[in-house]
Scaffold this motif. Structure first.
Motif, PDB file in Angstrom:
ATOM      1  N   ILE A  78       2.448  -3.018  -8.166  1.00  0.00           N
ATOM      2  CA  ILE A  78       3.235  -3.925  -7.323  1.00  0.00           C
ATOM      3  C   ILE A  78       4.017  -3.140  -6.270  1.00  0.00           C
ATOM      4  O   ILE A  78       4.038  -3.496  -5.080  1.00  0.00           O
ATOM      5  CB  ILE A  78       4.193  -4.761  -8.192  1.00  0.00           C
ATOM      6  N   ALA A  79       4.657  -2.044  -6.702  1.00  0.00           N
ATOM      7  CA  ALA A  79       5.425  -1.223  -5.767  1.00  0.00           C
ATOM      8  C   ALA A  79       4.523  -0.614  -4.707  1.00  0.00           C
ATOM      9  O   ALA A  79       4.892  -0.540  -3.524  1.00  0.00           O
ATOM     10  CB  ALA A  79       6.158  -0.120  -6.534  1.00  0.00           C
ATOM     11  N   PHE A  80       3.318  -0.197  -5.118  1.00  0.00           N
ATOM     12  CA  PHE A  80       2.422   0.436  -4.151  1.00  0.00           C
ATOM     13  C   PHE A  80       1.884  -0.586  -3.153  1.00  0.00           C
ATOM     14  O   PHE A  80       1.696  -0.267  -1.969  1.00  0.00           O
ATOM     15  CB  PHE A  80       1.268   1.124  -4.884  1.00  0.00           C
ATOM     16  N   ALA A  81       1.626  -1.829  -3.596  1.00  0.00           N
ATOM     17  CA  ALA A  81       1.187  -2.871  -2.670  1.00  0.00           C
ATOM     18  C   ALA A  81       2.263  -3.143  -1.619  1.00  0.00           C
ATOM     19  O   ALA A  81       1.967  -3.261  -0.417  1.00  0.00           O
ATOM     20  CB  ALA A  81       0.856  -4.148  -3.447  1.00  0.00           C
ATOM     21  N   LEU A  82       3.511  -3.259  -2.051  1.00  0.00           N
ATOM     22  CA  LEU A  82       4.611  -3.462  -1.111  1.00  0.00           C
ATOM     23  C   LEU A  82       4.764  -2.263  -0.184  1.00  0.00           C
ATOM     24  O   LEU A  82       5.016  -2.411   1.025  1.00  0.00           O
ATOM     25  CB  LEU A  82       5.910  -3.707  -1.885  1.00  0.00           C
ATOM     26  N   ASP A  83       4.619  -1.067  -0.736  1.00  0.00           N
ATOM     27  CA  ASP A  83       4.711   0.157   0.051  1.00  0.00           C
ATOM     28  C   ASP A  83       3.678   0.153   1.176  1.00  0.00           C
ATOM     29  O   ASP A  83       4.012   0.387   2.350  1.00  0.00           O
ATOM     30  CB  ASP A  83       4.510   1.355  -0.881  1.00  0.00           C
ATOM     31  N   LEU A  84       2.412  -0.131   0.838  1.00  0.00           N
ATOM     32  CA  LEU A  84       1.361  -0.108   1.845  1.00  0.00           C
ATOM     33  C   LEU A  84       1.538  -1.210   2.886  1.00  0.00           C
ATOM     34  O   LEU A  84       1.363  -0.971   4.085  1.00  0.00           O
ATOM     35  CB  LEU A  84      -0.005  -0.247   1.170  1.00  0.00           C
ATOM     36  N   ALA A  85       1.883  -2.413   2.430  1.00  0.00           N
ATOM     37  CA  ALA A  85       2.039  -3.519   3.374  1.00  0.00           C
ATOM     38  C   ALA A  85       3.145  -3.237   4.380  1.00  0.00           C
ATOM     39  O   ALA A  85       2.953  -3.401   5.600  1.00  0.00           O
ATOM     40  CB  ALA A  85       2.321  -4.815   2.614  1.00  0.00           C
ATOM     41  N   PHE A  86       4.313  -2.817   3.896  1.00  0.00           N
ATOM     42  CA  PHE A  86       5.431  -2.537   4.801  1.00  0.00           C
ATOM     43  C   PHE A  86       5.111  -1.352   5.720  1.00  0.00           C
ATOM     44  O   PHE A  86       5.405  -1.383   6.918  1.00  0.00           O
ATOM     45  CB  PHE A  86       6.699  -2.251   4.002  1.00  0.00           C
ATOM     46  N   TRP A  87       4.516  -0.302   5.147  1.00  0.00           N
ATOM     47  CA  TRP A  87       4.250   0.899   5.939  1.00  0.00           C
ATOM     48  C   TRP A  87       3.182   0.642   6.995  1.00  0.00           C
ATOM     49  O   TRP A  87       3.323   1.077   8.142  1.00  0.00           O
ATOM     50  CB  TRP A  87       3.831   2.050   5.021  1.00  0.00           C
ATOM     51  N   HIS A  88       2.116  -0.060   6.631  1.00  0.00           N
ATOM     52  CA  HIS A  88       1.065  -0.323   7.598  1.00  0.00           C
ATOM     53  C   HIS A  88       1.573  -1.175   8.753  1.00  0.00           C
ATOM     54  O   HIS A  88       1.166  -0.967   9.912  1.00  0.00           O
ATOM     55  CB  HIS A  88      -0.118  -0.997   6.909  1.00  0.00           C
TER      56      HIS A  88
END
Length: 298
Positions: A78-88
């Motif tokens: 979950i944290a990694f999905a949020l990380d990628l979405a925000f960063w991208h």
């Protein structure tokens, strides 16, 4: 006893080398995100999907195979999905260098959470380090951009800064999972958890789901391979090094990204941005140093 505690000096040196190489590989990520002509969250989805077959093969080679998922691995996903979405989205809206530096304020958050969890007293050095990191980040974002500023630099900077929160949560969850699970297992389950979340985000935001050109597909495939090699190396090193140390060493990533952004996209840092970035990274390093336990007499 945890794997970190059991690691010898030689193993720690090997882990540090693997970590630096992994961080350099991850430095390619924002470049590939820019080249992948699909929505930001969709690009994260393809990164997961192309990485999963390789991660499954690696996990099966580890003792115990893929193994069952657990709540810590779910949290990491979950944290990694949020990380990628925000960063991208940050990469799409602001410069590559700013998006990468702001997202790497992670060590400040990692160290702060560690103090809260273990109820250690906050040192004055840590408070000074936080002030430097935040002040440097503000200076970098407010300074005039002499190059290509991006479609919406202010929003992109905000998304990139929020990425640091999700990345910190991912770091801590992966370190916890690595106490009992292999690196490939951790990467497989966290990636499998992240993929449907990124698909849902892409649909809700009305993004283009598939790349429109062969070059876009090649960039997505490259992101999948980079995810296995880069994040896999970091996950492996997290089993042998403290999270606070690991999160500082990966600051090689914004340096690589900034150089490539300058060479490929003409994204030049002005003096104010260079000064702000240097101050922010100095604060991050000092925050890590403040986290080290004091030497005991005798």
């Amino acid at each position: 006893m945890t794997e970190i505690a059991e690691s010898s000096g030689g193993e720690r040196r090997t882990a540090m080398i693997v970590l630096v190489v992994g961080a350099c590989i991850i430095g390619l990520a924002p470049i590939l995100v820019r080249l992948a002509d699909a929505g930001p969250a969709a690009v994260g989805l393809w990164r997961m999907l192309f990485a999963l077959p390789l991660l499954a093969l690696l996990a099966r080679r580890e003792s115990g195979g893929i193994g069952p998922p657990g709540w810590v691995l779910g949290l990491a996903g979950i944290a990694f999905a949020l990380d990628l979405a925000f960063w991208h989205y940050g990469i799409a809206l602001t410069s590559v260098a700013k998006a990468t530096i702001l997202s790497n304020l992670t060590p400040v958050i990692v160290t702060g959470v560690a103090w809260l969890v273990f109820r250690e007293r906050v040192r004055p050095l840590f408070l000074a380090a936080v002030a430097l990191a935040v002040g440097g980040a503000c200076l970098m974002t407010l300074a005039r951009d002499p190059g290509l500023p991006g479609a919406n630099p202010a929003l992109g900077d905000a998304f990139s800064a929020m990425t640091a929160v999700w990345y910190a949560l991912y770091f801590l969850a992966v370190q916890r999972a690595r106490r009992t699970r292999g690196a490939a297992q951790v990467m497989f389950w966290s990636s499998l958890t992240a993929a449907p979340l990124l698909l849902a985000a892409s649909g809700l935001l009305g993004e283009r789901l598939t790349p429109a050109t062969p070059g876009g597909w090649a960039a997505c495939i490259g992101l999948g391979v980079m995810h296995v090699a880069g994040q896999g190396s970091i996950a492996w090193a997290l089993g042998r090094l403290p999270a606070s140390v690991t999160s500082v060493v990966v600051l090689v990533q914004p340096v690589v990204a900034a150089v490539l952004g300058w060479l490929l996209f003409g994204e030049v840092f002005g003096p104010g941005q260079m000064l702000g970035g240097a101050i922010a990274l100095t604060g991050v390093i000092l925050a890590q140093r403040a986290a080290r336990p004091a030497a005991q007499p005798g």
